[in-house]
Motif scaffolding. Structure first.
Motif, PDB file in Angstrom:
ATOM      1  N   TYR A  68       0.976  -1.158   0.152  1.00  0.00           N
ATOM      2  CA  TYR A  68       0.178  -0.055  -0.182  1.00  0.00           C
ATOM      3  C   TYR A  68       1.192   1.471   0.311  1.00  0.00           C
ATOM      4  O   TYR A  68       0.433   2.425  -0.688  1.00  0.00           O
ATOM      5  CB  TYR A  68      -0.893  -0.106   1.322  1.00  0.00           C
ATOM      6  CG  TYR A  68      -1.986   1.171   1.530  1.00  0.00           C
ATOM      7  CD1 TYR A  68      -2.846   1.395   0.536  1.00  0.00           C
ATOM      8  CD2 TYR A  68      -1.468   2.338   2.238  1.00  0.00           C
ATOM      9  CE1 TYR A  68      -3.679   2.429   0.749  1.00  0.00           C
ATOM     10  CE2 TYR A  68      -1.567   3.379   2.575  1.00  0.00           C
ATOM     11  CZ  TYR A  68      -3.328   3.840   1.767  1.00  0.00           C
ATOM     12  OH  TYR A  68      -3.458   5.528   1.895  1.00  0.00           O
ATOM     13  N   SER A  71       2.393   1.957  -3.730  1.00  0.00           N
ATOM     14  CA  SER A  71       1.524   2.578  -4.021  1.00  0.00           C
ATOM     15  C   SER A  71       1.544   4.501  -3.945  1.00  0.00           C
ATOM     16  O   SER A  71       1.016   4.763  -4.940  1.00  0.00           O
ATOM     17  CB  SER A  71       0.584   1.448  -4.105  1.00  0.00           C
ATOM     18  OG  SER A  71      -1.062   2.119  -5.225  1.00  0.00           O
ATOM     19  N   LYS A  86      -9.689   6.813  -1.494  1.00  0.00           N
ATOM     20  CA  LYS A  86      -9.892   5.603  -1.721  1.00  0.00           C
ATOM     21  C   LYS A  86     -11.062   5.033  -0.227  1.00  0.00           C
ATOM     22  O   LYS A  86     -10.399   4.629   0.063  1.00  0.00           O
ATOM     23  CB  LYS A  86      -9.250   4.278  -2.853  1.00  0.00           C
ATOM     24  CG  LYS A  86      -8.885   5.018  -4.109  1.00  0.00           C
ATOM     25  CD  LYS A  86      -8.135   3.686  -4.466  1.00  0.00           C
ATOM     26  CE  LYS A  86      -6.083   3.847  -3.567  1.00  0.00           C
ATOM     27  NZ  LYS A  86      -6.084   3.205  -4.153  1.00  0.00           N
ATOM     28  N   THR A 114     -13.213   8.481  -4.978  1.00  0.00           N
ATOM     29  CA  THR A 114     -13.572   7.016  -4.787  1.00  0.00           C
ATOM     30  C   THR A 114     -14.393   6.356  -3.800  1.00  0.00           C
ATOM     31  O   THR A 114     -13.511   6.451  -2.492  1.00  0.00           O
ATOM     32  CB  THR A 114     -12.755   5.627  -5.306  1.00  0.00           C
ATOM     33  OG1 THR A 114     -12.184   6.406  -6.647  1.00  0.00           O
ATOM     34  CG2 THR A 114     -13.874   4.426  -5.822  1.00  0.00           C
ATOM     35  N   LEU A 126     -11.230  -5.864   0.598  1.00  0.00           N
ATOM     36  CA  LEU A 126     -10.406  -4.571  -0.583  1.00  0.00           C
ATOM     37  C   LEU A 126      -9.503  -3.532   0.240  1.00  0.00           C
ATOM     38  O   LEU A 126      -8.585  -3.622  -0.186  1.00  0.00           O
ATOM     39  CB  LEU A 126     -11.863  -3.189  -0.932  1.00  0.00           C
ATOM     40  CG  LEU A 126     -12.816  -3.879  -1.653  1.00  0.00           C
ATOM     41  CD1 LEU A 126     -14.172  -2.733  -1.986  1.00  0.00           C
ATOM     42  CD2 LEU A 126     -12.268  -4.395  -3.440  1.00  0.00           C
ATOM     43  N   GLU A 129      -6.674  -5.971  -0.153  1.00  0.00           N
ATOM     44  CA  GLU A 129      -5.754  -6.170  -1.524  1.00  0.00           C
ATOM     45  C   GLU A 129      -5.217  -4.585  -2.314  1.00  0.00           C
ATOM     46  O   GLU A 129      -5.369  -4.195  -3.086  1.00  0.00           O
ATOM     47  CB  GLU A 129      -6.899  -6.198  -2.632  1.00  0.00           C
ATOM     48  CG  GLU A 129      -7.507  -7.838  -2.324  1.00  0.00           C
ATOM     49  CD  GLU A 129      -6.070  -8.402  -2.756  1.00  0.00           C
ATOM     50  OE1 GLU A 129      -5.485  -8.558  -3.299  1.00  0.00           O
ATOM     51  OE2 GLU A 129      -5.940  -9.245  -1.550  1.00  0.00           O
ATOM     52  N   ASN A 130      -6.064  -3.672  -0.908  1.00  0.00           N
ATOM     53  CA  ASN A 130      -4.995  -2.054  -1.424  1.00  0.00           C
ATOM     54  C   ASN A 130      -5.439  -1.585  -2.309  1.00  0.00           C
ATOM     55  O   ASN A 130      -5.439  -0.471  -3.036  1.00  0.00           O
ATOM     56  CB  ASN A 130      -3.450  -2.220  -1.676  1.00  0.00           C
ATOM     57  CG  ASN A 130      -2.459  -2.977  -0.793  1.00  0.00           C
ATOM     58  OD1 ASN A 130      -1.972  -3.879  -1.077  1.00  0.00           O
ATOM     59  ND2 ASN A 130      -2.681  -2.948   0.607  1.00  0.00           N
ATOM     60  N   GLN A 131      -7.291  -1.779  -2.143  1.00  0.00           N
ATOM     61  CA  GLN A 131      -7.899  -1.055  -3.104  1.00  0.00           C
ATOM     62  C   GLN A 131      -8.310   0.129  -2.230  1.00  0.00           C
ATOM     63  O   GLN A 131      -9.677   0.752  -3.532  1.00  0.00           O
ATOM     64  CB  GLN A 131      -9.620  -1.845  -3.913  1.00  0.00           C
ATOM     65  CG  GLN A 131      -8.015  -2.947  -4.669  1.00  0.00           C
ATOM     66  CD  GLN A 131      -9.400  -3.925  -5.536  1.00  0.00           C
ATOM     67  OE1 GLN A 131     -10.397  -3.026  -5.787  1.00  0.00           O
ATOM     68  NE2 GLN A 131      -8.686  -5.864  -5.578  1.00  0.00           N
ATOM     69  N   LEU A 132      -8.641   0.700  -0.903  1.00  0.00           N
ATOM     70  CA  LEU A 132      -8.798   1.264  -0.436  1.00  0.00           C
ATOM     71  C   LEU A 132      -8.072   1.687   0.680  1.00  0.00           C
ATOM     72  O   LEU A 132      -7.115   1.144   1.071  1.00  0.00           O
ATOM     73  CB  LEU A 132     -10.458   1.066   0.561  1.00  0.00           C
ATOM     74  CG  LEU A 132     -11.323   0.208   0.269  1.00  0.00           C
ATOM     75  CD1 LEU A 132     -12.226  -0.206   0.888  1.00  0.00           C
ATOM     76  CD2 LEU A 132     -12.195   0.866  -1.056  1.00  0.00           C
TER      77      LEU A 132
END
Length: 289
Positions: A68, A71, A86, A114, A126, A129-132
């Motif tokens: 994370y 990124s 996010k 987002t 999520l 998975e580092n999507q938030l």
């Protein structure tokens, strides 16, 4: 590290190799390299089933945070004038609690957002998975895997239509079981709380005369208004519909935390501050905090 995290996700070397588009021996080599580097075992077989060691669980926390943070560094180096967050929120919170924060945050033309509104289980996935960047949830979560901060405590109440025999009452669980129960899907925080309450009486959703599973709070409220059953929601949601009345089950009142959560060791404090200092979370009286 990416190979290691994929094995943690799948707990299967063959499936990890397929997802990574490499050979299974290559996956084994990557894991052996990490074991040699950190001088510990990461995975073992117990009864032919792959399991993580305690060392692997510790490394997994740091690896997810490292991915994370890496990124975030890439995003920072792009020097974009627009800052995007996010954010995840469970349905009660996303639809009824954080609207002021969203309005204030987006009032800045250099802010983008987002927002994923979903059940607790999916939001936790999520995050891993580092999507938030962070999420606000009312459900149960593993405090060993996530940092957290309670931002509010909210009563969890029964709802029925106006004029229903339960309206304004403290009922027995036996009375409740004779009703049609309308509840959320598996993985949702409110369903988990209801099931936990029922287990305290050695009961379950299967003991109801009829139960209906609906993933939309809006539809749940409409069905309860129409007298097609009763449900359980947070008080903030119950108060949004004047056609409804509330009730409780005998025993200790249910009050649950709304928690802000993020990955351990992830550098997100500045992002959290940019969102939550934009407005204030409505607070309950001090005796509930």
């Amino acid at each position: 590290m990416n190979t290691f995290l994929t094995v943690c996700d799948t707990m299967n070397y063959r499936k990890a190799a397929e997802l990574l588009h490499i050979t299974q021996p290559a996956v084994t080599q990557h894991i052996q390299f990490l074991e040699k580097e950190y001088q510990c075992h990461l995975f073992l077989y117990e009864n032919r089933r792959l399991v993580k060691t305690e060392a692997a669980s510790v490394l997994e926390q740091y690896a997810r945070a490292m991915r994370y943070n890496e990124s975030s560094i890439r995003q920072e180096l792009r020097k974009s004038s627009v800052r995007e967050l996010k954010v995840g929120a469970t349905k009660t919170i996303g639809d009824y609690v954080i609207l002021d924060q969203i309005h204030h945050y987006l009032a800045d033309p250099d802010h983008a957002l987002t927002l994923i509104v979903d059940n607790t289980e999916h939001l936790l996935w999520l995050l891993e998975e580092n999507q938030l960047d962070f999420a606000v949830v009312e459900g149960f979560f593993d405090k060993r895997a996530f940092e957290s901060r309670c931002i509010r405590k909210e009563p969890f109440v029964g709802i029925c239509r106006k004029g229903h025999p339960f309206a304004g009452r403290n009922i027995t669980v036996e009375e409740l079981l004779n009703e049609t129960i309308i509840h959320r899907e598996e993985g949702s925080g409110t369903r988990a709380i209801l099931e936990q309450k029922l287990r305290g009486y050695n009961e379950s959703l299967n003991q109801f005369r009829r139960h209906i599973c609906i993933s939309s709070f809006k539809l749940i409220l409409e069905l309860v208004k129409a007298g097609l059953g009763v449900s359980f929601v947070y008080k903030v949601l119950a108060e949004s519909a004047p056609e409804l009345d509330t009730f409780s089950i005998q025993g200790e009142a249910i009050v649950r935390e709304f928690n802000l959560i993020w990955l351990k060791n992830a550098h997100v404090q500045d992002k959290i501050d940019s969102f939550f200092t934009a407005g204030t979370i409505p607070s309950l009286p001090d005796d509930l905090l």
